[in-house]
Design a protein around this motif. Structure first.
Motif, PDB file in Angstrom:
ATOM      1  N   GLY A  98       0.808  -1.213   0.000  1.00 23.20           N
ATOM      2  CA  GLY A  98       0.000   0.000   0.000  1.00 23.20           C
ATOM      3  C   GLY A  98       0.842   1.263   0.000  1.00 23.20           C
ATOM      4  O   GLY A  98       0.338   2.350   0.271  1.00 23.20           O
ATOM      5  N   LEU A  99       2.133   1.134  -0.326  1.00 25.08           N
ATOM      6  CA  LEU A  99       3.037   2.285  -0.378  1.00 25.08           C
ATOM      7  C   LEU A  99       3.085   2.839  -1.801  1.00 25.08           C
ATOM      8  O   LEU A  99       3.043   2.078  -2.770  1.00 25.08           O
ATOM      9  CB  LEU A  99       4.440   1.873   0.070  1.00 25.08           C
ATOM     10  N   GLY A 113      -2.162   1.796   2.623  1.00 28.44           N
ATOM     11  CA  GLY A 113      -2.587   0.456   3.026  1.00 28.44           C
ATOM     12  C   GLY A 113      -3.650   0.414   4.106  1.00 28.44           C
ATOM     13  O   GLY A 113      -4.275  -0.618   4.320  1.00 28.44           O
ATOM     14  N   ASP A 114      -3.867   1.546   4.780  1.00 28.12           N
ATOM     15  CA  ASP A 114      -4.894   1.598   5.818  1.00 28.12           C
ATOM     16  C   ASP A 114      -6.203   2.194   5.288  1.00 28.12           C
ATOM     17  O   ASP A 114      -7.124   2.451   6.047  1.00 28.12           O
ATOM     18  CB  ASP A 114      -4.398   2.412   7.014  1.00 28.12           C
ATOM     19  N   GLU A 115      -6.277   2.373   3.958  1.00 26.42           N
ATOM     20  CA  GLU A 115      -7.443   3.021   3.363  1.00 26.42           C
ATOM     21  C   GLU A 115      -8.159   2.087   2.385  1.00 26.42           C
ATOM     22  O   GLU A 115      -7.563   1.170   1.820  1.00 26.42           O
ATOM     23  CB  GLU A 115      -7.002   4.290   2.624  1.00 26.42           C
ATOM     24  N   SER A 148     -10.436   3.226  -7.752  1.00 29.28           N
ATOM     25  CA  SER A 148      -9.247   2.416  -7.503  1.00 29.28           C
ATOM     26  C   SER A 148      -9.475   1.018  -8.045  1.00 29.28           C
ATOM     27  O   SER A 148     -10.604   0.512  -8.023  1.00 29.28           O
ATOM     28  CB  SER A 148      -8.953   2.341  -5.996  1.00 29.28           C
ATOM     29  N   MET A 149      -8.399   0.406  -8.533  1.00 31.51           N
ATOM     30  CA  MET A 149      -8.506  -0.959  -9.038  1.00 31.51           C
ATOM     31  C   MET A 149      -7.190  -1.700  -8.826  1.00 31.51           C
ATOM     32  O   MET A 149      -6.127  -1.084  -8.705  1.00 31.51           O
ATOM     33  CB  MET A 149      -8.925  -0.983 -10.509  1.00 31.51           C
ATOM     34  N   SER A 150      -7.283  -3.008  -8.788  1.00 30.79           N
ATOM     35  CA  SER A 150      -6.107  -3.868  -8.641  1.00 30.79           C
ATOM     36  C   SER A 150      -5.256  -3.799  -9.904  1.00 30.79           C
ATOM     37  O   SER A 150      -5.775  -3.609 -10.996  1.00 30.79           O
ATOM     38  CB  SER A 150      -6.528  -5.319  -8.412  1.00 30.79           C
ATOM     39  N   ILE A 151      -3.943  -3.978  -9.732  1.00 33.17           N
ATOM     40  CA  ILE A 151      -3.015  -4.103 -10.856  1.00 33.17           C
ATOM     41  C   ILE A 151      -2.459  -5.514 -10.829  1.00 33.17           C
ATOM     42  O   ILE A 151      -1.979  -5.986  -9.797  1.00 33.17           O
ATOM     43  CB  ILE A 151      -1.875  -3.070 -10.784  1.00 33.17           C
ATOM     44  N   VAL A 152      -2.536  -6.170 -11.973  1.00 36.00           N
ATOM     45  CA  VAL A 152      -2.154  -7.577 -12.094  1.00 36.00           C
ATOM     46  C   VAL A 152      -0.899  -7.700 -12.960  1.00 36.00           C
ATOM     47  O   VAL A 152      -0.770  -7.019 -13.979  1.00 36.00           O
ATOM     48  CB  VAL A 152      -3.323  -8.381 -12.710  1.00 36.00           C
ATOM     49  N   ASP A 153       0.000  -8.573 -12.549  1.00 38.52           N
ATOM     50  CA  ASP A 153       1.159  -8.911 -13.367  1.00 38.52           C
ATOM     51  C   ASP A 153       0.642  -9.756 -14.529  1.00 38.52           C
ATOM     52  O   ASP A 153       0.122 -10.848 -14.309  1.00 38.52           O
ATOM     53  CB  ASP A 153       2.167  -9.691 -12.525  1.00 38.52           C
TER      54      ASP A 153
END
Length: 173
Positions: A98-99, A113-115, A148-153
């Motif tokens: 979350g950094l 990371g706390d949000e 916001s959305m996830s980023i996938v390798d």
């Protein structure tokens, strides 16, 4: 303004545009490199980094902030924001802790990371998307929301980070 009128247009923008941004090979490589670099961080380490960042936001010397803003991926995100014609107000990418990895503009904190923007995407899986409530931005007098959305390798299918895109809701409606 209807409370959820912004959701569908923001989802459409995420699916048509932001998904192409997060597929960028340099962006994926930057997240993976930071995940490796930060793998052994404790919560105390994260808190110390976040405190340093917060202190730098109002300081004349900003080495940590300048390092992040100086990344080529930060310049890429700034370019995407600038090309949006005022639709995008900010963009930042987070790692597996979350950094912040890269960003178009200085964020108020380093650790997300706390949000919800990180917890409801990175922790929720590869197809996660979270659209936050609309808030008035006092400085710009506009109504904004964050998608916001996830980023996938793409190589492994594994969630490696998340992206948050602040958007001017009035531009959609």
């Amino acid at each position: 303004m209807a409370t959820d009128a912004h959701v569908a247009p923001m989802q459409d923008f995420a699916n048509s545009t932001v998904k192409t941004w997060v597929a960028d090979a340099d962006l994926v490589a930057a997240i993976k490199a930071q995940n490796e670099k930060h793998a052994g961080l404790s919560q105390a380490d994260i808190d110390a980094m976040d405190q340093k960042w917060r202190a730098e936001t109002s300081a004349s010397s900003q080495p940590m902030i300048n390092e992040v803003l100086g990344h080529a991926v930060s310049q890429y995100l700034k370019k995407k924001k600038d090309e949006s014609g005022g639709l995008v107000t900010e963009v930042f990418v987070m790692d597996s802790k979350g950094l912040n990895v890269a960003q178009s503009d200085v964020t108020s904190d380093y650790w997300q990371g706390d949000e919800g923007k990180w917890q409801k995407t990175f922790l929720a899986g590869p197809d996660a998307m979270f659209i936050d409530e609309v808030e008035e931005d006092e400085s710009t007098q506009t109504f904004q929301s964050q998608m916001s959305m996830s980023i996938v390798d793409p190589a492994s299918g594994e969630v490696i980070g998340a992206i948050t895109v602040g958007m001017n809701v009035e531009a959609f409606l």
